[in-house]
Design a protein around this motif. Sequence first.
Motif, PDB file in Angstrom:
ATOM      1  N   PRO A 134     -28.186  20.133  22.775  1.00 13.16           N
ATOM      2  CA  PRO A 134     -26.826  20.059  23.316  1.00 13.16           C
ATOM      3  C   PRO A 134     -25.896  21.105  22.699  1.00 13.16           C
ATOM      4  O   PRO A 134     -26.074  21.511  21.556  1.00 13.16           O
ATOM      5  CB  PRO A 134     -26.357  18.642  22.952  1.00 13.16           C
ATOM      6  CG  PRO A 134     -27.292  18.152  21.911  1.00 13.16           C
ATOM      7  CD  PRO A 134     -28.563  18.923  22.033  1.00 13.16           C
ATOM      8  N   VAL A 135     -24.926  21.538  23.486  1.00 12.54           N
ATOM      9  CA  VAL A 135     -23.851  22.403  22.999  1.00 12.54           C
ATOM     10  C   VAL A 135     -22.879  21.501  22.235  1.00 12.54           C
ATOM     11  O   VAL A 135     -22.414  20.506  22.774  1.00 12.54           O
ATOM     12  CB  VAL A 135     -23.112  23.060  24.184  1.00 12.54           C
ATOM     13  CG1 VAL A 135     -22.011  23.981  23.679  1.00 12.54           C
ATOM     14  CG2 VAL A 135     -24.092  23.816  25.071  1.00 12.54           C
ATOM     15  N   GLU A 136     -22.600  21.848  20.975  1.00  9.34           N
ATOM     16  CA  GLU A 136     -21.706  21.006  20.157  1.00  9.34           C
ATOM     17  C   GLU A 136     -20.425  21.755  19.852  1.00  9.34           C
ATOM     18  O   GLU A 136     -20.430  22.731  19.106  1.00  9.34           O
ATOM     19  CB  GLU A 136     -22.370  20.685  18.824  1.00  9.34           C
ATOM     20  CG  GLU A 136     -23.304  19.513  18.859  1.00  9.34           C
ATOM     21  CD  GLU A 136     -23.855  19.238  17.470  1.00  9.34           C
ATOM     22  OE1 GLU A 136     -23.068  19.007  16.541  1.00  9.34           O
ATOM     23  OE2 GLU A 136     -25.089  19.295  17.328  1.00  9.34           O
ATOM     24  N   LEU A 137     -19.334  21.267  20.414  1.00  8.41           N
ATOM     25  CA  LEU A 137     -18.053  21.947  20.234  1.00  8.41           C
ATOM     26  C   LEU A 137     -17.170  21.129  19.299  1.00  8.41           C
ATOM     27  O   LEU A 137     -16.600  20.121  19.708  1.00  8.41           O
ATOM     28  CB  LEU A 137     -17.347  22.103  21.578  1.00  8.41           C
ATOM     29  CG  LEU A 137     -18.157  22.750  22.715  1.00  8.41           C
ATOM     30  CD1 LEU A 137     -17.420  22.594  24.038  1.00  8.41           C
ATOM     31  CD2 LEU A 137     -18.417  24.211  22.406  1.00  8.41           C
ATOM     32  N   ALA A 138     -17.070  21.556  18.031  1.00  8.72           N
ATOM     33  CA  ALA A 138     -16.124  20.902  17.125  1.00  8.72           C
ATOM     34  C   ALA A 138     -14.717  21.234  17.610  1.00  8.72           C
ATOM     35  O   ALA A 138     -14.437  22.373  17.963  1.00  8.72           O
ATOM     36  CB  ALA A 138     -16.340  21.390  15.698  1.00  8.72           C
ATOM     37  N   ARG A 139     -13.846  20.226  17.650  1.00  8.14           N
ATOM     38  CA  ARG A 139     -12.484  20.471  18.123  1.00  8.14           C
ATOM     39  C   ARG A 139     -11.760  21.357  17.122  1.00  8.14           C
ATOM     40  O   ARG A 139     -11.898  21.169  15.914  1.00  8.14           O
ATOM     41  CB  ARG A 139     -11.732  19.149  18.304  1.00  8.14           C
ATOM     42  CG  ARG A 139     -12.446  18.130  19.172  1.00  8.14           C
ATOM     43  CD  ARG A 139     -12.642  18.577  20.606  1.00  8.14           C
ATOM     44  NE  ARG A 139     -11.407  18.737  21.357  1.00  8.14           N
ATOM     45  CZ  ARG A 139     -10.822  17.758  22.040  1.00  8.14           C
ATOM     46  NH1 ARG A 139     -11.332  16.561  22.054  1.00  8.14           N
ATOM     47  NH2 ARG A 139      -9.726  17.973  22.724  1.00  8.14           N
ATOM     48  N   GLY A 140     -10.981  22.252  17.558  1.00  6.09           N
ATOM     49  CA  GLY A 140     -10.250  23.127  16.650  1.00  6.09           C
ATOM     50  C   GLY A 140      -9.864  24.424  17.335  1.00  6.09           C
ATOM     51  O   GLY A 140      -9.558  25.408  16.688  1.00  6.09           O
ATOM     52  N   VAL A 187     -15.501  26.642  28.109  1.00  6.47           N
ATOM     53  CA  VAL A 187     -16.920  26.949  27.923  1.00  6.47           C
ATOM     54  C   VAL A 187     -17.566  26.721  29.285  1.00  6.47           C
ATOM     55  O   VAL A 187     -17.217  25.767  29.972  1.00  6.47           O
ATOM     56  CB  VAL A 187     -17.572  26.025  26.869  1.00  6.47           C
ATOM     57  CG1 VAL A 187     -19.080  26.243  26.805  1.00  6.47           C
ATOM     58  CG2 VAL A 187     -16.947  26.256  25.500  1.00  6.47           C
ATOM     59  N   LYS A 238     -24.073  24.793  17.411  1.00  5.16           N
ATOM     60  CA  LYS A 238     -22.647  24.856  17.084  1.00  5.16           C
ATOM     61  C   LYS A 238     -21.993  26.220  17.319  1.00  5.16           C
ATOM     62  O   LYS A 238     -20.790  26.360  17.161  1.00  5.16           O
ATOM     63  CB  LYS A 238     -22.462  24.480  15.611  1.00  5.16           C
ATOM     64  CG  LYS A 238     -22.875  23.056  15.300  1.00  5.16           C
ATOM     65  CD  LYS A 238     -22.646  22.710  13.844  1.00  5.16           C
ATOM     66  CE  LYS A 238     -23.050  21.249  13.599  1.00  5.16           C
ATOM     67  NZ  LYS A 238     -22.889  20.868  12.203  1.00  5.16           N
ATOM     68  N   LEU A 239     -22.812  27.229  17.638  1.00  6.41           N
ATOM     69  CA  LEU A 239     -22.280  28.591  17.610  1.00  6.41           C
ATOM     70  C   LEU A 239     -21.126  28.808  18.594  1.00  6.41           C
ATOM     71  O   LEU A 239     -20.106  29.405  18.240  1.00  6.41           O
ATOM     72  CB  LEU A 239     -23.415  29.601  17.862  1.00  6.41           C
ATOM     73  CG  LEU A 239     -23.042  31.072  17.741  1.00  6.41           C
ATOM     74  CD1 LEU A 239     -22.526  31.399  16.344  1.00  6.41           C
ATOM     75  CD2 LEU A 239     -24.238  31.962  18.075  1.00  6.41           C
ATOM     76  N   GLN A 252     -18.053  27.431  17.182  1.00  5.58           N
ATOM     77  CA  GLN A 252     -17.591  28.208  16.031  1.00  5.58           C
ATOM     78  C   GLN A 252     -16.869  29.476  16.478  1.00  5.58           C
ATOM     79  O   GLN A 252     -15.841  29.860  15.900  1.00  5.58           O
ATOM     80  CB  GLN A 252     -18.794  28.583  15.154  1.00  5.58           C
ATOM     81  CG  GLN A 252     -19.384  27.384  14.421  1.00  5.58           C
ATOM     82  CD  GLN A 252     -20.703  27.713  13.742  1.00  5.58           C
ATOM     83  OE1 GLN A 252     -21.343  28.711  14.057  1.00  5.58           O
ATOM     84  NE2 GLN A 252     -21.112  26.872  12.804  1.00  5.58           N
TER      85      GLN A 252
END
Lengths: 436, 436
Positions: B351-357, B364, B309-310, B313
């Motif tokens: 996996p690269v996890e990109l929380a929307r925000g 990326v 998640k980094l 974030q």
Amino acid sequence: MPSGFDDLSVSVAQGGSFIGAAKAKLTIILQDVNRHLQERWMAPAAVRRPSKGSTALVNQTGLELRSLVKSDGALELSLVRLPVPTPKDNEVVVRIEATPINPSDLGLLLSAADLSVAKTSGKGAETVVTAPIGPAAMRVLAGRVGKSMSVGLEGAGVVISAGASPEAQSLLGKTVSIFGGGMYGQFRTSKAAGCLVLPAGIKPEEAGSAFVNPLTALGMLETARREGHKGLVHTAAASSLGQMLNRLCRADGFPLVNIVRSAEQVQILKDLGAEHIVNSAEPSFRDDLLASLKATGATLAFDAIGGGKLAGQILNAMEAVAAGASAETYNMYGSSTHKQVYIYGTLDLGPVELARGSGMMWGVGGWLLFHFLAKVGPEVEARLKARVANEIKTTFASHYTRTISLVEALDPDVIAAYSRRATGEKFLINPSLAVE
Amino acid sequence: MPSGFDDLSVSVAQGGSFIGAAKAKLTIILQDVNRHLQERWMAPAAVRRPSKGSTALVNQTGLELRSLVKSDGALELSLVRLPVPTPKDNEVVVRIEATPINPSDLGLLLSAADLSVAKTSGKGAETVVTAPIGPAAMRVLAGRVGKSMSVGLEGAGVVISAGASPEAQSLLGKTVSIFGGGMYGQFRTSKAAGCLVLPAGIKPEEAGSAFVNPLTALGMLETARREGHKGLVHTAAASSLGQMLNRLCRADGFPLVNIVRSAEQVQILKDLGAEHIVNSAEPSFRDDLLASLKATGATLAFDAIGGGKLAGQILNAMEAVAAGASAETYNMYGSSTHKQVYIYGTLDLGPVELARGSGMMWGVGGWLLFHFLAKVGPEVEARLKARVANEIKTTFASHYTRTISLVEALDPDVIAAYSRRATGEKFLINPSLAVE
């Protein structure tokens, strides 16, 4: 990982309805878009006196639809009656006769309210609809509480009043498309320079959707060309926008891979002559996608969905093709072909999940029409708009399921219909229709 | 979602060891990098006759370390004795005296083998180490089975033989750094133009790591400047590369936010005078990151970790700062500030996890030194290399935990030590040390 870093939708969801929070988040994004639009395209809303030489309509009024989130947790939809605006020298007033309900209008219009339990009072121009908003969503909506919001991104109509400048005066009586929020009303002021003048014979109902979808489709194709891609991938490709992009790419001979999610949507695109259609619900999805990517050489995708694995799957499939899909596995890494996915929508609000497997030459990023237009500059924007005007009845034609009045837009049954966002369904508001 | 789309590491993991598969995948990435390097920087390996005027060493031989994956599922590390190469007109032969074991060398060297059960036979130059590779990893490694691989991305030494060209001849006796794979050997051919000639007085052991880390650090800073960012974020910032980037940014007065994962790593960077250090293991991580981003205005991050998640974030925190961290929530969306994360490493293969925000202006993507150098062109590359040569004892100095011979590099205890990849530990091979 430490806590406190979850994105807004999740933290709000913990206190209430996830769906409500998701809607609220979308609403807020759209509010922001709307604010940008108003700053960019629209005349300021201050009260004005008629300028010398202008053809102002004095002492006339018009209705405008408003969306209000109240501090007690209710959404209120109503019509307000306002004086017809007086144009400044370089402005015109347009009598709006066609303004679509885009997916991107619904967030601002309906907020995060539960319309299934909406209550209606009054009739005709006095109709007021109220619906409850959950407490979690209310926290996210704090920024719009108490602010009566105008709605409607784009519309078309006839110029009925113009400021003193020659440019404004030259528009009198012309049918024009305009853009910038607040179109769900009978009269709308616009800068003369912001009007897209339509060729003779084009009716407002043929030009109500001249901006959002046409410029987005053109923007996608322009982006592909500027960034050196040989083909495009589009997800949610059976949407109104997707169908338009398909027509545009066919007209220009630009290869397009349409990704859809059902056999019904495959048929819609087949009927429109689309060459490359891939159904992500089929077990053969990956193979079908690889075959289409190979056939088209597409290395750029526009994704309307956002959350989930699809963007990463597209990148990895592009890499597999670039590295030679059937070659030895160790060619599958590190091709020198740049692969790009632009996420322009948020049908899924979850996190974007990118499984590694696209080598080192890849990118994923946000894409917004307004940022694109700002980047390419006014000359390109003018060229794209001119093309929209010329092809408004063909490439950029929009089809509507139903045309409604401002009062009908407040009818709970009609709201239920247009808020379904069903593929292929699109509503048009004609604010000049009688309100009783 | 249909099956069949999982990335390679996952599908391999289902059939065997995840760690093994992950290592195998990294190995393969590095093989590909190595291949690119050899094409770009190195002279072809064909047998050559001495050209007229060259100073070839005839009838001499040298040892070279080789890594071989055998079809029976074993890794074999050994030394091969080869004739000292004969340089072509525009080539030189370097007697390698310093070549580091970079994290990026380990994948190719050790493959996915389990070195904890390695067996050794022979002594001195005849030493052979074998270690088993799991069947799942073997499937991924198919592309290198039976191919005896040279190892070692970069090194330094003295030019002991040169082709006829004036450029090559001018290098005779000079200490140079070279780059391109196959450095774990006593003699290495290089194009004369590919040699980084070191100022007088610089010893090979001071210049063995003149390419990978120095050019990566310079490439990151150059990228930040070219893309218009005011500050940088770096993850895994206590690494050798991270420490170098910290020195570089301090030297140039370019704001840098160092993200690390332990209090020990915080201390390493504090001792180096780093101004902005954020520990992602602390509960205050988000607040600390926001404060550092606010102080620096950093809108670009280089991430060595990849999975998890980094990256998301960091993007979301940058957006929060851009939109005004303490403003009303609906300013948190849609800032017009572009925020970028480049992923250049794969410490986490998930996996690269990109929380929307992060609004709509974000990106990326992958970042690789060789793609960067290809993009900026030879003039910029020459400028960056000249800076490395000038500052090889200061900004770009590398520190080693231990210097070993080629034979020691095959000692299972030594292998266990250098394969730990502990922060701050780095091994240097000196192939010119006696082999028995």
